[in-house]
Design a protein around this motif. Structure first.
Motif, PDB file in Angstrom:
ATOM      1  N   LEU A 100      75.055  81.049  27.402  1.00 49.81           N
ATOM      2  CA  LEU A 100      73.918  80.252  26.925  1.00 49.81           C
ATOM      3  C   LEU A 100      74.386  78.860  26.507  1.00 49.81           C
ATOM      4  O   LEU A 100      73.742  77.850  26.843  1.00 49.81           O
ATOM      5  CB  LEU A 100      73.241  80.967  25.753  1.00 49.81           C
ATOM      6  N   GLY A 101      75.493  78.780  25.780  1.00 44.85           N
ATOM      7  CA  GLY A 101      76.007  77.482  25.363  1.00 44.85           C
ATOM      8  C   GLY A 101      76.412  76.615  26.536  1.00 44.85           C
ATOM      9  O   GLY A 101      76.186  75.399  26.530  1.00 44.85           O
ATOM     10  N   GLY A 102      76.999  77.235  27.562  1.00 47.73           N
ATOM     11  CA  GLY A 102      77.374  76.481  28.747  1.00 47.73           C
ATOM     12  C   GLY A 102      76.171  75.907  29.464  1.00 47.73           C
ATOM     13  O   GLY A 102      76.184  74.752  29.911  1.00 47.73           O
ATOM     14  N   ILE A 103      75.116  76.684  29.554  1.00 42.24           N
ATOM     15  CA  ILE A 103      73.900  76.220  30.239  1.00 42.24           C
ATOM     16  C   ILE A 103      73.202  75.138  29.426  1.00 42.24           C
ATOM     17  O   ILE A 103      72.719  74.144  29.968  1.00 42.24           O
ATOM     18  CB  ILE A 103      72.969  77.411  30.516  1.00 42.24           C
ATOM     19  N   MET A 104      73.154  75.326  28.099  1.00 43.11           N
ATOM     20  CA  MET A 104      72.539  74.307  27.253  1.00 43.11           C
ATOM     21  C   MET A 104      73.298  72.994  27.356  1.00 43.11           C
ATOM     22  O   MET A 104      72.699  71.918  27.497  1.00 43.11           O
ATOM     23  CB  MET A 104      72.492  74.800  25.800  1.00 43.11           C
ATOM     24  N   GLY A 105      74.617  73.061  27.286  1.00 45.87           N
ATOM     25  CA  GLY A 105      75.412  71.855  27.448  1.00 45.87           C
ATOM     26  C   GLY A 105      75.259  71.250  28.833  1.00 45.87           C
ATOM     27  O   GLY A 105      75.304  70.030  29.000  1.00 45.87           O
ATOM     28  N   GLY A 106      75.035  72.113  29.828  1.00 49.32           N
ATOM     29  CA  GLY A 106      74.860  71.638  31.195  1.00 49.32           C
ATOM     30  C   GLY A 106      73.629  70.764  31.363  1.00 49.32           C
ATOM     31  O   GLY A 106      73.638  69.822  32.161  1.00 49.32           O
ATOM     32  N   THR A 107      72.559  71.059  30.624  1.00 46.81           N
ATOM     33  CA  THR A 107      71.361  70.210  30.724  1.00 46.81           C
ATOM     34  C   THR A 107      71.676  68.786  30.270  1.00 46.81           C
ATOM     35  O   THR A 107      71.204  67.817  30.864  1.00 46.81           O
ATOM     36  CB  THR A 107      70.200  70.774  29.888  1.00 46.81           C
ATOM     37  N   TYR A 108      72.466  68.669  29.225  1.00 49.31           N
ATOM     38  CA  TYR A 108      72.842  67.334  28.740  1.00 49.31           C
ATOM     39  C   TYR A 108      73.717  66.622  29.769  1.00 49.31           C
ATOM     40  O   TYR A 108      73.518  65.433  30.057  1.00 49.31           O
ATOM     41  CB  TYR A 108      73.571  67.481  27.407  1.00 49.31           C
ATOM     42  N   THR A 109      74.681  67.340  30.349  1.00 50.74           N
ATOM     43  CA  THR A 109      75.562  66.747  31.357  1.00 50.74           C
ATOM     44  C   THR A 109      74.771  66.249  32.554  1.00 50.74           C
ATOM     45  O   THR A 109      74.952  65.115  33.013  1.00 50.74           O
ATOM     46  CB  THR A 109      76.602  67.782  31.826  1.00 50.74           C
ATOM     47  N   VAL A 110      73.877  67.091  33.074  1.00 48.17           N
ATOM     48  CA  VAL A 110      73.100  66.716  34.255  1.00 48.17           C
ATOM     49  C   VAL A 110      72.152  65.574  33.921  1.00 48.17           C
ATOM     50  O   VAL A 110      71.951  64.648  34.724  1.00 48.17           O
ATOM     51  CB  VAL A 110      72.337  67.932  34.807  1.00 48.17           C
ATOM     52  N   GLY A 111      71.547  65.606  32.739  1.00 46.26           N
ATOM     53  CA  GLY A 111      70.653  64.529  32.338  1.00 46.26           C
ATOM     54  C   GLY A 111      71.372  63.192  32.261  1.00 46.26           C
ATOM     55  O   GLY A 111      70.891  62.171  32.780  1.00 46.26           O
ATOM     56  N   MET A 112      72.547  63.159  31.637  1.00 47.61           N
ATOM     57  CA  MET A 112      73.325  61.921  31.562  1.00 47.61           C
ATOM     58  C   MET A 112      73.757  61.443  32.942  1.00 47.61           C
ATOM     59  O   MET A 112      73.776  60.243  33.235  1.00 47.61           O
ATOM     60  CB  MET A 112      74.558  62.137  30.682  1.00 47.61           C
ATOM     61  N   THR A 113      74.110  62.384  33.807  1.00 52.22           N
ATOM     62  CA  THR A 113      74.521  62.023  35.164  1.00 52.22           C
ATOM     63  C   THR A 113      73.367  61.392  35.928  1.00 52.22           C
ATOM     64  O   THR A 113      73.550  60.408  36.654  1.00 52.22           O
ATOM     65  CB  THR A 113      75.032  63.274  35.909  1.00 52.22           C
ATOM     66  N   LEU A 114      72.172  61.937  35.760  1.00 54.62           N
ATOM     67  CA  LEU A 114      70.989  61.358  36.396  1.00 54.62           C
ATOM     68  C   LEU A 114      70.721  59.942  35.898  1.00 54.62           C
ATOM     69  O   LEU A 114      70.322  59.064  36.670  1.00 54.62           O
ATOM     70  CB  LEU A 114      69.765  62.240  36.138  1.00 54.62           C
ATOM     71  N   LEU A 115      70.932  59.699  34.614  1.00 50.97           N
ATOM     72  CA  LEU A 115      70.734  58.349  34.084  1.00 50.97           C
ATOM     73  C   LEU A 115      71.707  57.364  34.730  1.00 50.97           C
ATOM     74  O   LEU A 115      71.316  56.254  35.111  1.00 50.97           O
ATOM     75  CB  LEU A 115      70.930  58.338  32.573  1.00 50.97           C
ATOM     76  N   GLY A 116      72.981  57.757  34.834  1.00 48.98           N
ATOM     77  CA  GLY A 116      73.955  56.888  35.467  1.00 48.98           C
ATOM     78  C   GLY A 116      73.665  56.662  36.938  1.00 48.98           C
ATOM     79  O   GLY A 116      73.988  55.607  37.492  1.00 48.98           O
ATOM     80  N   GLU A 117      73.062  57.666  37.584  1.00 49.96           N
ATOM     81  CA  GLU A 117      72.687  57.542  38.997  1.00 49.96           C
ATOM     82  C   GLU A 117      71.551  56.545  39.181  1.00 49.96           C
ATOM     83  O   GLU A 117      71.527  55.790  40.162  1.00 49.96           O
ATOM     84  CB  GLU A 117      72.261  58.917  39.517  1.00 49.96           C
ATOM     85  N   ARG A 118      70.606  56.517  38.246  1.00 54.58           N
ATOM     86  CA  ARG A 118      69.382  55.737  38.430  1.00 54.58           C
ATOM     87  C   ARG A 118      69.398  54.372  37.758  1.00 54.58           C
ATOM     88  O   ARG A 118      68.605  53.502  38.131  1.00 54.58           O
ATOM     89  CB  ARG A 118      68.187  56.538  37.911  1.00 54.58           C
ATOM     90  N   PHE A 119      70.253  54.161  36.756  1.00 55.86           N
ATOM     91  CA  PHE A 119      70.236  52.905  36.015  1.00 55.86           C
ATOM     92  C   PHE A 119      71.630  52.309  35.927  1.00 55.86           C
ATOM     93  O   PHE A 119      72.627  53.021  35.937  1.00 55.86           O
ATOM     94  CB  PHE A 119      69.709  53.118  34.589  1.00 55.86           C
ATOM     95  N   GLU A 120      71.655  50.977  35.806  1.00 58.79           N
ATOM     96  CA  GLU A 120      72.904  50.256  35.592  1.00 58.79           C
ATOM     97  C   GLU A 120      72.657  49.129  34.603  1.00 58.79           C
ATOM     98  O   GLU A 120      71.523  48.733  34.347  1.00 58.79           O
ATOM     99  CB  GLU A 120      73.445  49.682  36.912  1.00 58.79           C
ATOM    100  N   GLY A 121      73.766  48.623  34.042  1.00 50.21           N
ATOM    101  CA  GLY A 121      73.681  47.444  33.202  1.00 50.21           C
ATOM    102  C   GLY A 121      72.735  47.596  32.026  1.00 50.21           C
ATOM    103  O   GLY A 121      72.779  48.573  31.272  1.00 50.21           O
ATOM    104  N   ALA A 122      71.840  46.598  31.873  1.00 51.54           N
ATOM    105  CA  ALA A 122      70.936  46.561  30.721  1.00 51.54           C
ATOM    106  C   ALA A 122      69.999  47.755  30.697  1.00 51.54           C
ATOM    107  O   ALA A 122      69.716  48.317  29.631  1.00 51.54           O
ATOM    108  CB  ALA A 122      70.133  45.260  30.752  1.00 51.54           C
ATOM    109  N   ASP A 123      69.481  48.153  31.864  1.00 53.65           N
ATOM    110  CA  ASP A 123      68.570  49.301  31.896  1.00 53.65           C
ATOM    111  C   ASP A 123      69.266  50.585  31.484  1.00 53.65           C
ATOM    112  O   ASP A 123      68.651  51.475  30.899  1.00 53.65           O
ATOM    113  CB  ASP A 123      67.973  49.473  33.299  1.00 53.65           C
ATOM    114  N   LEU A 124      70.555  50.697  31.781  1.00 53.34           N
ATOM    115  CA  LEU A 124      71.305  51.883  31.372  1.00 53.34           C
ATOM    116  C   LEU A 124      71.400  51.963  29.853  1.00 53.34           C
ATOM    117  O   LEU A 124      71.287  53.047  29.264  1.00 53.34           O
ATOM    118  CB  LEU A 124      72.701  51.861  31.994  1.00 53.34           C
TER     119      LEU A 124
END
Length: 402
Positions: A315-339
């Protein structure tokens, strides 16, 4: 290279630093955030137990925890300017030092009403840490390995969460020693942060539309911190009380919370690897649905040895995984000031979750008993689920048109 609002190139940290500099920059941020999560894992259950021994109600304990997250809502609108003025390393160092100072004040006045303003101040200074560190990590990471880099950051955070409750089981909760350990752990990373290379990082103003435009572009990864914070803070605050009300001791609760954090260490990198090889939004949806189902089964499993330890690890691994994937998506979609704006928003919604989770859990446990903790976490997840499904539908519709 992304463009600023004035159409001037904004250097990205990963393009400016050498591999060696990038390594030391990453190491400083990751160490600092490991210490921050260690403090959360140590102090949240410790403070809750101290207040319970004073006869404070679960609802009031929930409010005391929530006010720390609520402070983020007040500081977040100003955070990008503060970080732009001070730089990411100074912002984090000041956040660490300020947090240490406030924690040192808590044992001097062990009263729930005095702790409200102190915990509010603690939440305000610590929010700078989260915003600066998330933008810093995603600026360093390169797209082809972003999921794995973010997973290492998340693993360090999970390690901190694990060490916190584990430390409490070793030193106990009857003295002020946890406060001394917390202050020391926060002070140690300050110098490495100030020495870390940050050349080329640019925190400038976002384009027109600000928060609303950024949120509309990526609601699922921005709002996932609402789930992460709501469930994590509710569990860390009330799980010891949950187990004791169901006839078990606080030691079991602290060990299971430690297993929760250890799961983020074990599964962090595999989930980060997956995020580099599959559709990240689909993965985020799958992980969130799995958490919902797993939380529902906690009352039936938490005291079945040894299944309970394995269950909480997963359960802890999956919960932490949501944060990892969410942050990765942000880096994929935004750069610079928008990030930076997106990172500020994730921290803001972390604050919303940190308020909603413990507050709802405390109220629910006061009304329906220990299983109110389960109800509160599941309710928070249900509030979030429409957003990733809507985002997935929108992307599929756009893909069909093209």
């Amino acid at each position: 290279m992304p463009l600023s609002p004035e159409n001037e190139p904004v250097p990205v940290l990963a393009e400016v630093l050498s591999p060696r500099q990038r390594f030391f920059s990453l190491a400083a941020v990751i160490w600092a955030m490991a210490m921050v999560t260690f403090i959360i894992g140590l102090t949240f259950p410790f403070l809750a137990l101290l207040l319970e021994r004073q006869g404070v109600s679960t609802a009031m304990i929930g409010y005391s925890t929530a006010v720390q997250g609520m402070a983020i809502l007040f500081i977040a609108p100003f955070a990008p300017r503060l970080i732009a003025f001070m730089g990411p390393n100074w912002s984090m160092a000041i956040g660490m030092g300020g947090s240490a100072f406030i924690l040192a004040l808590l044992p001097l006045w062990p009263d729930v009403w005095v702790w409200f303003p102190l915990r509010f101040a603690l939440g305000a200074v610590s929010s700078l840490l989260w915003i600066a560190s998330e933008a810093w990590i995603n600026s360093v990471a390169q797209e082809e390995t972003r999921g794995r880099v973010v997973s290492i950051y998340s693993i360090a955070g999970a390690a901190g969460f694990t060490m916190g409750p584990a430390m409490l089981t070793l030193i106990g909760t009857e003295t002020n020693l946890p406060f001394l350990i917390a202050v020391t752990a926060l002070a140690l990373p300050c110098l490495p942060l100030l020495l870390a290379p940050t050349a080329g990082i640019a925190f400038e103003k976002t384009q027109k539309g600000g928060w609303g435009r950024v949120l509309a572009l990526a609601p699922a990864p921005i709002l996932i911190t609402f789930i992460f914070a709501g469930s994590e803070e509710a569990l860390h605050t009330f799980f010891a009380i949950f187990t004791m009300e169901l006839g078990e001791g606080e030691t079991l609760a602290l060990r299971l919370i430690a297993a929760l954090g250890f799961g983020g260490i074990v599964l962090g990198y595999p989930i980060g690897w997956l995020a580099d090889h599959v559709n990240r939004l689909n993965l985020l949806i799958l992980l969130t649905l799995t958490i919902f189902a797993a939380i529902l089964a906690v009352p039936q499993i938490f005291n079945i040895y040894p299944l309970n330890y394995i269950y909480f690890l997963l359960l802890g691994g999956i919960m932490g995984g949501t944060y990892t994937v969410g942050m990765t998506l942000l880096g994929e979609r935004f750069e610079g000031a928008d990030l930076v704006t997106a990172s500020t928003m994730t921290t803001t919604f972390w604050g919303v979750g940190a308020v909603a989770g413990p507050s709802l859990a405390g109220q629910s446990m006061g009304v329906i008993g220990p299983n109110g903790l389960i109800f509160a976490i599941c309710f928070v997840i249900l509030l979030y689920l429409p957003f990733p499904f809507w985002e997935r539908w929108r992307l599929l519709r756009r893909s069909a048109r093209t």
